[in-house]
Scaffold this motif. Structure first.
Motif: not given
Length: 289
Positions: A190-199, A205-212
């Motif tokens: 469960s903690w792994q999934m939470l960590n994986g989702f945030s990663t 998505a977010v990083l692609i928008i930032i770089i662009n």
């Protein structure tokens, strides 16, 4: 579209958890070969998608076709990686498995990073579209299927026979029963999934928008930051991590990994605040680490 693309990426990865139970009683080499051939068909399909014009219905159909093929591609890629790891467990002795796997991973990450740099440079300087990238990847997937089909799996018949004689058959959802029966493992995952989702949310998505939007990077700079640097760093430092991994338990390693990932986010925040592409690249190095 970007939100849907991120969702299909994650859904494709999650689907493997359900599918892998179906492949437990199948010959692994055959399953891997078929998966790679199906993946090549998906990649060829993406390479043939026409450009979407702003004409309403046709444009939306093309977009949804791209999303569907992306979903299938992610599922196929994740399934191939999972099946491939079963080959390592079966064919390599436990005392040598770590060294062998980390060297294979170093080769994979190095070649992948160089491929990303080569393709993105071609998109920048030769004005190549994304389609040849997928087409060439499809050819490579066919080659991989042929090479894996030549591999002999150690004690495959005995393993399948043991599963066949097991009164508790592996059904499609049976792989999830371990989460019901093993409470500590369920909490850990469960903690792994939470960590994986945030990663995945930040990385996909977010990083692609930032770089662009913030840095307005070229294809080469953007792909180097997004993919090439993390791959190269993870492959090279994996050799050093392996020694620590042998002396530590999985919880300690996950704790260290989470701290380093958090550090990469802090460096990324500073890169955004200072509009520094150098610190952006440093943050990606920490992500790979």
């Amino acid at each position: 579209m970007l939100a849907l693309l991120t969702a299909t990426h994650m859904a494709g990865l999650l689907l493997v958890g359900l599918l892998i139970g179906f492949f437990n009683q199948k010959p692994k080499i055959t399953a891997l070969t078929i998966t790679l051939l199906a993946l090549s068909a998906v990649l060829f399909g993406i390479s043939l998608i026409p450009a979407a014009a702003n004409d309403g219905t046709n444009s939306r159909l093309i977009q949804y076709l791209f999303l569907t093929l992306t979903f299938l591609g992610q599922a196929g890629l994740a399934l191939a990686a999972t099946l491939r790891s079963s080959l390592w467990r079966a064919n390599y002795p436990a005392r040598h498995r770590g060294k062998i796997v980390i060297l294979i991973y170093l080769c994979i990450t190095t070649i992948s990073a160089l491929s990303v740099i080569t393709f993105s440079a071609a998109m920048d300087f030769l004005h190549v579209t994304f389609r040849p990238v997928y087409f060439i990847s499809g050819i490579i997937a066919i080659s991989a299927a042929w090479f894996f089909s030549q591999v002999k799996l150690h004690r495959q018949r005995q393993l399948i026979s043991k599963l066949d004689n097991n009164p508790k058959k592996f059904r499609l959802l049976a792989v999830l029963t371990v989460l019901r029966d093993d409470k500590p493992f369920r909490q850990f995952m469960s903690w792994q999934m939470l960590n994986g989702f945030s990663t995945l949310i930040v990385e996909s998505a977010v990083l692609i928008i930032i770089i662009n939007d913030v840095f307005n990077c070229t294809w080469l700079t953007g792909s180097t930051a997004l993919t090439a640097i993390p791959l190269l760093v993870s492959g090279i430092t994996g050799i050093l991590w392996a020694r620590l991994f042998d002396r530590s338990n999985i919880f300690q390693m996950r704790f260290i990994g989470a701290l380093l990932w958090g550090l990469s986010r802090l460096v990324l925040m500073y890169a955004l605040w200072s509009h520094s592409i150098v610190f952006l690249l440093i943050s990606r190095g920490f992500s790979g680490l």
